[in-house]
Design a protein around this motif. Structure first.
Motif, mmCIF file in Angstrom:
data_model
loop_
_atom_site.group_PDB
_atom_site.id
_atom_site.type_symbol
_atom_site.label_atom_id
_atom_site.label_comp_id
_atom_site.label_asym_id
_atom_site.label_seq_id
_atom_site.Cartn_x
_atom_site.Cartn_y
_atom_site.Cartn_z
ATOM 1 N N ALA A 67 0.952 6.929 0.766
ATOM 2 C CA ALA A 67 1.942 6.987 1.845
ATOM 3 C C ALA A 67 1.311 7.339 3.194
ATOM 4 O O ALA A 67 1.742 6.850 4.247
ATOM 5 C CB ALA A 67 3.027 8.004 1.497
ATOM 6 N N LYS A 68 0.260 8.183 3.195
ATOM 7 C CA LYS A 68 -0.379 8.595 4.450
ATOM 8 C C LYS A 68 -1.594 7.734 4.805
ATOM 9 O O LYS A 68 -2.305 8.021 5.763
ATOM 10 C CB LYS A 68 -0.810 10.060 4.352
ATOM 11 N N GLY A 69 -1.866 6.722 4.021
ATOM 12 C CA GLY A 69 -3.005 5.851 4.263
ATOM 13 C C GLY A 69 -3.659 5.465 2.954
ATOM 14 O O GLY A 69 -3.501 6.154 1.931
ATOM 15 N N ASP A 70 -4.417 4.369 2.960
ATOM 16 C CA ASP A 70 -5.000 3.893 1.718
ATOM 17 C C ASP A 70 -6.468 4.256 1.550
ATOM 18 O O ASP A 70 -7.115 3.801 0.610
ATOM 19 C CB ASP A 70 -4.833 2.378 1.607
ATOM 20 N N GLU A 71 -7.010 5.071 2.475
ATOM 21 C CA GLU A 71 -8.385 5.513 2.314
ATOM 22 C C GLU A 71 -8.439 6.746 1.420
ATOM 23 O O GLU A 71 -7.501 7.547 1.384
ATOM 24 C CB GLU A 71 -9.010 5.837 3.673
ATOM 25 N N LEU A 72 -9.560 6.896 0.718
ATOM 26 C CA LEU A 72 -9.695 7.994 -0.228
ATOM 27 C C LEU A 72 -9.494 9.346 0.439
ATOM 28 O O LEU A 72 -8.845 10.235 -0.110
ATOM 29 C CB LEU A 72 -11.082 7.931 -0.889
ATOM 30 N N ARG A 73 -10.023 9.508 1.652
ATOM 31 C CA ARG A 73 -9.913 10.810 2.335
ATOM 32 C C ARG A 73 -8.490 11.120 2.783
ATOM 33 O O ARG A 73 -8.197 12.245 3.189
ATOM 34 C CB ARG A 73 -10.849 10.837 3.539
ATOM 35 N N GLN A 74 -7.592 10.135 2.726
ATOM 36 C CA GLN A 74 -6.224 10.334 3.190
ATOM 37 C C GLN A 74 -5.252 10.714 2.073
ATOM 38 O O GLN A 74 -4.117 11.064 2.351
ATOM 39 C CB GLN A 74 -5.728 9.054 3.882
ATOM 40 N N LEU A 89 -15.758 9.198 -9.249
ATOM 41 C CA LEU A 89 -15.918 7.800 -9.625
ATOM 42 C C LEU A 89 -14.565 7.110 -9.545
ATOM 43 O O LEU A 89 -13.527 7.746 -9.773
ATOM 44 C CB LEU A 89 -16.472 7.694 -11.056
ATOM 45 N N VAL A 90 -14.561 5.833 -9.206
ATOM 46 C CA VAL A 90 -13.337 5.039 -9.130
ATOM 47 C C VAL A 90 -13.515 3.799 -9.991
ATOM 48 O O VAL A 90 -14.541 3.120 -9.904
ATOM 49 C CB VAL A 90 -13.007 4.630 -7.677
ATOM 50 N N ARG A 91 -12.526 3.518 -10.824
ATOM 51 C CA ARG A 91 -12.574 2.306 -11.645
ATOM 52 C C ARG A 91 -11.509 1.335 -11.138
ATOM 53 O O ARG A 91 -10.336 1.682 -11.066
ATOM 54 C CB ARG A 91 -12.315 2.622 -13.116
ATOM 55 N N ARG A 92 -11.940 0.126 -10.791
ATOM 56 C CA ARG A 92 -11.016 -0.916 -10.335
ATOM 57 C C ARG A 92 -11.197 -2.116 -11.253
ATOM 58 O O ARG A 92 -12.197 -2.826 -11.196
ATOM 59 C CB ARG A 92 -11.290 -1.291 -8.882
ATOM 60 N N LYS A 93 -10.234 -2.281 -12.176
ATOM 61 C CA LYS A 93 -10.324 -3.292 -13.226
ATOM 62 C C LYS A 93 -11.617 -3.063 -14.016
ATOM 63 O O LYS A 93 -11.766 -2.052 -14.672
ATOM 64 C CB LYS A 93 -10.233 -4.686 -12.625
ATOM 65 N N PRO A 95 -17.359 6.689 -4.965
ATOM 66 C CA PRO A 95 -16.382 6.929 -3.900
ATOM 67 C C PRO A 95 -16.994 7.507 -2.620
ATOM 68 O O PRO A 95 -17.905 8.335 -2.668
ATOM 69 C CB PRO A 95 -15.427 7.927 -4.539
ATOM 70 N N LYS A 96 -16.475 7.032 -1.499
ATOM 71 C CA LYS A 96 -16.744 7.604 -0.184
ATOM 72 C C LYS A 96 -15.417 7.783 0.520
ATOM 73 O O LYS A 96 -14.417 7.167 0.144
ATOM 74 C CB LYS A 96 -17.674 6.695 0.618
ATOM 75 N N GLY A 97 -15.408 8.597 1.552
ATOM 76 C CA GLY A 97 -14.155 8.909 2.218
ATOM 77 C C GLY A 97 -13.434 7.689 2.754
ATOM 78 O O GLY A 97 -12.200 7.629 2.755
ATOM 79 N N ALA A 98 -14.189 6.686 3.211
ATOM 80 C CA ALA A 98 -13.571 5.500 3.818
ATOM 81 C C ALA A 98 -13.191 4.437 2.789
ATOM 82 O O ALA A 98 -12.686 3.368 3.173
ATOM 83 C CB ALA A 98 -14.535 4.895 4.848
ATOM 84 N N LEU A 99 -13.417 4.687 1.494
ATOM 85 C CA LEU A 99 -13.085 3.694 0.478
ATOM 86 C C LEU A 99 -11.588 3.428 0.471
ATOM 87 O O LEU A 99 -10.780 4.343 0.374
ATOM 88 C CB LEU A 99 -13.530 4.193 -0.903
ATOM 89 N N LYS A 100 -11.214 2.147 0.584
ATOM 90 C CA LYS A 100 -9.806 1.774 0.547
ATOM 91 C C LYS A 100 -9.368 1.635 -0.910
ATOM 92 O O LYS A 100 -9.943 0.872 -1.678
ATOM 93 C CB LYS A 100 -9.575 0.468 1.304
ATOM 94 N N ILE A 131 -8.189 3.704 -10.973
ATOM 95 C CA ILE A 131 -8.267 4.925 -11.774
ATOM 96 C C ILE A 131 -9.306 5.845 -11.154
ATOM 97 O O ILE A 131 -10.462 5.458 -10.978
ATOM 98 C CB ILE A 131 -8.641 4.632 -13.237
ATOM 99 N N LEU A 132 -8.891 7.055 -10.800
ATOM 100 C CA LEU A 132 -9.788 8.043 -10.211
ATOM 101 C C LEU A 132 -10.267 9.004 -11.289
ATOM 102 O O LEU A 132 -9.462 9.529 -12.066
ATOM 103 C CB LEU A 132 -9.070 8.838 -9.113
ATOM 104 N N LEU A 133 -11.581 9.207 -11.339
ATOM 105 C CA LEU A 133 -12.139 10.225 -12.213
ATOM 106 C C LEU A 133 -12.327 11.484 -11.375
ATOM 107 O O LEU A 133 -13.111 11.504 -10.426
ATOM 108 C CB LEU A 133 -13.478 9.766 -12.796
ATOM 109 N N ILE A 134 -11.572 12.521 -11.723
ATOM 110 C CA ILE A 134 -11.508 13.732 -10.906
ATOM 111 C C ILE A 134 -12.031 14.916 -11.710
ATOM 112 O O ILE A 134 -11.670 15.101 -12.874
ATOM 113 C CB ILE A 134 -10.052 14.011 -10.462
ATOM 114 N N VAL A 135 -12.897 15.702 -11.078
ATOM 115 C CA VAL A 135 -13.328 16.957 -11.686
ATOM 116 C C VAL A 135 -12.795 18.100 -10.842
ATOM 117 O O VAL A 135 -12.622 17.973 -9.629
ATOM 118 C CB VAL A 135 -14.867 17.058 -11.797
#
Length: 499
Positions: free
Chosen positions: A430-437, A448-452, A458-463, A469-473
């Motif tokens: 809702a606030k933007g499609d970048e990872l940092r948003q 790590l990000v899995r797309r299909k 991942p970097k902050g500017a990744l759309k 699927i986000l791998l979060i620790v």
């Protein structure tokens, strides 16, 4: 001839795996297909002769111990703690009531109707006792393979019940065999035996669980693949010693598994992979062996009786026992109790327990074994194939979270972090499609990000895209971490993943 035996065994197991894979596409439980594979290669199929009930019983004991241990490792205390009381009541009082209701039905049915078989009341109760527990192998395997996610903490109740009710069914079976052979049964001695079994099984399970955790975390073994083998030795030691001193070995290994599954453990990833693999192996061998043991021609003589008993247990015996046992727990609701009643699957454990009267020489035990086999087949076929439809019909199913997207990505427990997967949904962007948003807790990091079928660093500017699927620790500590702490955490995780 040993070469021919090895060749035949490999062909049978391989055929079972292939048949199970094909059947899973149509929602048929793999365990049911393994039974059919054994029957296909048996005396009335391709002609392989296997009639030794004692060998089947011994293999079954080993297999069931491994299955219960792995089930215990997968049981999380945080999930079962809120439902501990109803789960334990189902695994004790529920088993006893199921035995009584089903045993009385079998006795009246064989007494008053011409079905070709007449069973005394003790023999009817013995038959009911062998089938009174829900089978852990069947429940664990089906809930995982069908990825059923349930409301109202129903899944933890089912897993706790199926993992802990085999000891009660086992003790009832042994007690009734003793009564049939000695024609006398002291209620006081029986209660004392039950208490002894539970107390020793529980105490030794805790003791060996703590010992196993200490050994894994303190013992330095250059080859990490030996850690699971060390645990396998502790598993068998716990099971055998508990049985030798008249405790309940099944309960002991289940509790040992629970202790290990809820402790900080080194090399957890390799340990879990090892036991997942060996559990599937023993399940396949066990169900195929039980299929080989039965003679399909003998099933015909008790077919009608077996079908009637199976239907009674599904729609009357098990539901009645569940609703009476759970009367004080109104929060579960009628639908929740109805679903618990329906998912009372029979599987390997009842068939293994049915070999005990055969090995003990109880009169009419071969009839009992064949009836148990029919009930198990119908339970896996009817109940096993309708778990998900029944959950949806009762409005108890919920969307399954993604799982298995980052196979092989593991974080050791000793790092003090936890890992989770999170699917990107529309509202998250809702606030933007970048990872940092996107909004994350200060202690959470996307590594790590899995797309299909692609993996993206991942970097902050990744759309981000909906469905990623986000791998979060995250750190177990609730305190916010500093930037330096984040960098140190990432470095520790990176080193652990590269090992």
């Amino acid at each position: 001839m040993i070469e021919y035996l090895i060749l035949l065994a490999s062909v049978i197991v391989f055929a079972g795996i292939i048949i199970g894979k094909v059947g899973s596409r149509y929602g048929i439980p793999a365990l049911l297909l393994f039974l059919f594979t054994g029957m296909l290669f048996g005396s009335d199929g391709f002609g392989f002769q296997f009639e030794d009930a004692q060998i089947a019983q011994h293999i079954g004991m080993v297999a069931l111990a491994i299955i219960l241990f792995t089930g215990g490792m997968d049981t999380k205390l945080r999930e079962i703690r809120p439902i501990m009381l109803p789960g334990l009541l189902l695994s004790t009082l529920g088993v006893l009531l199921t035995t009584l209701f089903t045993g009385l039905f079998i006795y009246l049915l064989t007494k008053d109707f011409a079905l070709g078989v007449t069973l005394s009341l003790p023999l009817s109760l013995l038959l009911a006792a062998t089938m009174s527990s829900t089978d852990s192998a069947s429940v664990f395997a089906l809930l995982r393979s069908q990825r059923v996610h349930l409301k109202h903490n129903l899944k933890p109740i089912l897993e706790l019940e199926s993992g802990s009710n085999d000891p009660m069914a086992y003790m009832l079976t042994i007690a009734l065999i003793g009564f049939l052979q000695q024609s006398e049964l002291s209620i006081g001695a029986l209660l004392l035996h039950f208490v002894q079994q539970f107390v020793l099984g529980g105490a030794l399970g805790l003791l060996f669980g703590w010992l196993a955790v200490w050994l894994v975390n303190r013992t330095e073994i250059p080859n990490r693949t030996l850690y699971p083998i060390m645990l396998l030795c502790i598993l068998f030691f716990s099971f055998a010693l508990t049985n030798i001193i008249q405790g309940n070995g099944y309960l002991a290994v289940y509790i040992t598994g629970i202790v290990l599954g809820n402790a900080k453990l080194r090399h957890r990833g390799s340990i879990n992979h090892f036991f997942d693999g060996i559990t599937w192996l023993v399940q396949i061998i066990l169900f195929i062996m039980l299929g080989l043991l039965v003679n399909p021609n003998e099933l015909l003589s008790v077919g009608v009786l077996g079908v009637l008993i199976a239907l009674f247990m599904m729609v009357v015996g098990r539901p009645l026992a569940v609703h009476i046992t759970l009367l004080p727990f109104r929060r579960l609701g009628f639908k929740g109790k109805g679903f618990l009643s329906w998912v009372g699957l029979r599987g390997a454990a009842p068939i293994i327990f049915a070999t005990y009267p055969v090995v003990s020489g109880v009169s009419g035990s071969s009839i009992l074994f064949n009836i148990v086999f029919i009930v198990t087949l119908l339970s896996l076929l009817i109940q096993g194939m309708t778990i998900t439809p029944m959950a949806r019909l009762l409005g108890l199913a919920k969307p399954a979270p993604p799982e298995g997207n980052f196979i092989g990505v593991e974080i050791p427990d000793e790092l003090g972090t936890q890992m989770q997967e999170r699917e990107v949904r529309k509202e998250m962007l809702a606030k933007g499609d970048e990872l940092r948003q996107i909004e994350l807790l200060e202690t959470e990091l996307v590594i790590l990000v899995r797309r299909k079928n692609r993996f993206i660093v991942p970097k902050g500017a990744l759309k981000l895209h909906v469905g990623d699927i986000l791998l979060i620790v995250s750190e177990h500590s609730q305190q916010s971490a500093s930037d330096d702490g984040h960098h140190q955490l990432i470095e520790r995780i990176r080193k652990s993943l590269l090992q």
